[in-house]
Design a protein around this motif. Structure first.
Motif, short mmCIF file in Angstrom:
data_model
loop_
_atom_site.label_atom_id
_atom_site.label_comp_id
_atom_site.label_asym_id
_atom_site.label_seq_id
_atom_site.Cartn_x
_atom_site.Cartn_y
_atom_site.Cartn_z
N ARG A 170 -2.36 4.65 -3.70
CA ARG A 170 -3.62 5.01 -3.04
C ARG A 170 -4.41 6.06 -3.81
NH1 ARG A 170 -4.12 3.48 2.32
NH2 ARG A 170 -2.28 2.60 3.32
N ILE A 204 -7.35 -0.95 -0.38
CA ILE A 204 -7.17 0.50 -0.56
C ILE A 204 -8.44 1.14 -1.12
CG2 ILE A 204 -5.92 2.25 -1.89
CD1 ILE A 204 -3.45 0.50 -1.73
N GLU A 207 0.81 -1.22 0.00
CA GLU A 207 0.00 0.00 0.00
C GLU A 207 0.84 1.27 0.00
OE1 GLU A 207 -0.09 -1.56 4.30
OE2 GLU A 207 0.49 -2.21 2.31
#
Length: 435
Positions: A393, A415, A388
């Motif tokens: 993101r 996400i 992540e």
């Protein structure tokens, strides 16, 4: 205080640099002449946010030096920290203590006066007493005390963790050693950060117990995630609902492809072996290890199911291969299980990671490395989010979907949500534990 740190790996380098920032005189020692030369030039061989700046500041101030000469570095030191690696030993799961004991013997032969020899490496219960035995055997008249000072650094946030710790754990058995350790950590004491003094065995156990407990939380929520998928529940809601309970807490309740890195895998394995040795099996920890292994295999199945059971000859884009964001560490990363499984199924895997390529090229043969997510996803039939990183993101999902041959997403870090992804033009999406 004059401090010597033996070992310039992740723990040793961060510790040495931060001790110098406390105002102490620090020499970091390593057998690798190449690494010492690199560090002496201000070049940091690992990616850790903020580390290079703190190193440069203290080297310029003359408080931080690097050397291959252990004997001169130990001469006159108030404390010598052992911060060498303790990898999992092949075949039996034990922590490999060869490097610790070798360092202890060298340190013993180099001692010139009273010194506190501090074990910073993660070691099994009883190791510090063995370190003392090794030093006494090497130099029977050596004047020293042993201290256990386990580290609790999160990769990607190590500088902040060292400078603003939840706690500092110090295992000592003499007031003299305690006084030296108190002087070393005085800058933290003055700012009211907790310093916990214990016996040697207790300090050793705290480190393993802490990591095993955190790994347990991760495996627990991943098992709940699998149940949520069958039952139609959303694990993110479940995690929020239980995490608000102060007795549980919200940290380490993020479902995903399992834990990895330099600590949790080897420390849970070592704790399980310690339990077996003492005749007190650590059943929960043993199960945590088994669950984590199963989670990774389940992630492979999720990707295959998303692609209707066939990835042979298909391009799959994988976003992120390090075990977590803000580090270049590939040790025990989920990608090391998932990516080879896809290649084994004859997928054409294209990978992007901001800092994972240096280690990843050797560990992930057969993949194609790309510079950004959009290039990796061009003409792909699925995109898999494995780490992540912030840059993953805030992807332009419409652009991403529009460039793919078949716009499908396996979001193994949760996400995004299904509605957002499908509205952007993806035809299929799967997360972890999202019903």
């Amino acid at each position: 205080m004059k401090i010597t740190v033996v070992g310039t790996g992740y723990v040793g380098l961060v510790s040495g640099v931060c001790f110098s920032d406390f105002g102490h005189e620090v020499i970091c020692v390593d057998k690798s002449a190449e690494k010492i030369e690199q560090l002496s030039k201000g070049q940091v061989p690992i990616y850790e946010p903020g580390l290079e700046d703190v190193l440069a500041r203290n080297a310029a101030a003359g408080r931080l030096k690097f050397s291959t000469d252990l004997v001169s570095a130990v001469d006159g030191a108030d404390a010598v920290f052992i911060a060498v690696g303790t990898p999992t030993r092949r075949g039996d799961g034990h922590a490999d203590l060869r490097y610790v004991m070798a360092a202890a013997e060298e340190i013993g032969r180099a001692l010139t006066g009273y010194t506190v020899v501090v074990t910073k490496s993660t070691v099994p219960v009883g190791t510090n007493r063995k370190v003392a035995e090794v030093i006494r055997a090497a130099v029977p008249g050596a004047r020293f005390d042993i201290a256990a000072n386990p580290e609790f650094l999160r990769e990607g946030a190590a500088i902040e963790d060292f400078m603003k710790p939840d706690r500092v754990v110090v295992g000592v058995e003499s007031e003299k050693a305690k006084a030296v350790m108190a002087a070393i950590y005085r800058p933290l004491y003055l700012r009211d950060f907790p310093i916990v003094y214990t016996g040697l065995e207790t300090a050793e156990m705290i480190k393993y117990a802490a990591n095993a407990f955190l790994a347990t939380k991760i495996s627990f929520i991943n098992e709940i995630a699998a149940l949520c998928e069958r039952a139609g529940a959303d694990v993110k809601g479940v995690a929020k609902g239980i995490g608000l309970d102060g007795r549980i807490g919200s940290k380490f309740l993020h479902a995903g492809p399992g834990y990895g890195g330099s600590c949790f895998p080897k420390d849970t394995s070592a704790l399980a072996r310690i339990g077996q040795e003492y005749g007190v099996p650590q059943r929960i920890t043993e199960t945590v290890i088994a669950v984590n292994d199963a989670v990774r295999r389940r992630m492979v199945d999720k990707i295959l199911d998303l692609c209707e059971g066939k990835v042979a000859g298909r391009k799959i884009a994988v976003l992120g291969v390090t075990f977590k964001p803000e580090t270049d560490d590939m040790r025990e990363a989920p990608s090391l299980t998932i990516v080879p499984a896809l290649i084994g199924a004859r997928a054409k895997v294209h990978v992007v990671d901001p800092h994972g390529r240096r280690e990843g090229e050797a560990l992930l043969p057969g993949v194609v490395w790309e510079e950004d997510a959009y290039t990796a996803a061009q003409d792909a039939e699925a995109v898999v989010i494995l780490t992540e990183w912030n840059q993953f993101r805030a992807l332009d999902l419409k652009r991403l979907a529009g460039s793919m041959a078949v716009p499908r997403m396996a979001d193994l870090r949760n996400i995004y949500d299904r509605e957002t992804v499908l509205a952007a033009g993806f035809t299929a999406w799967d997360g972890v534990g999202r019903g």
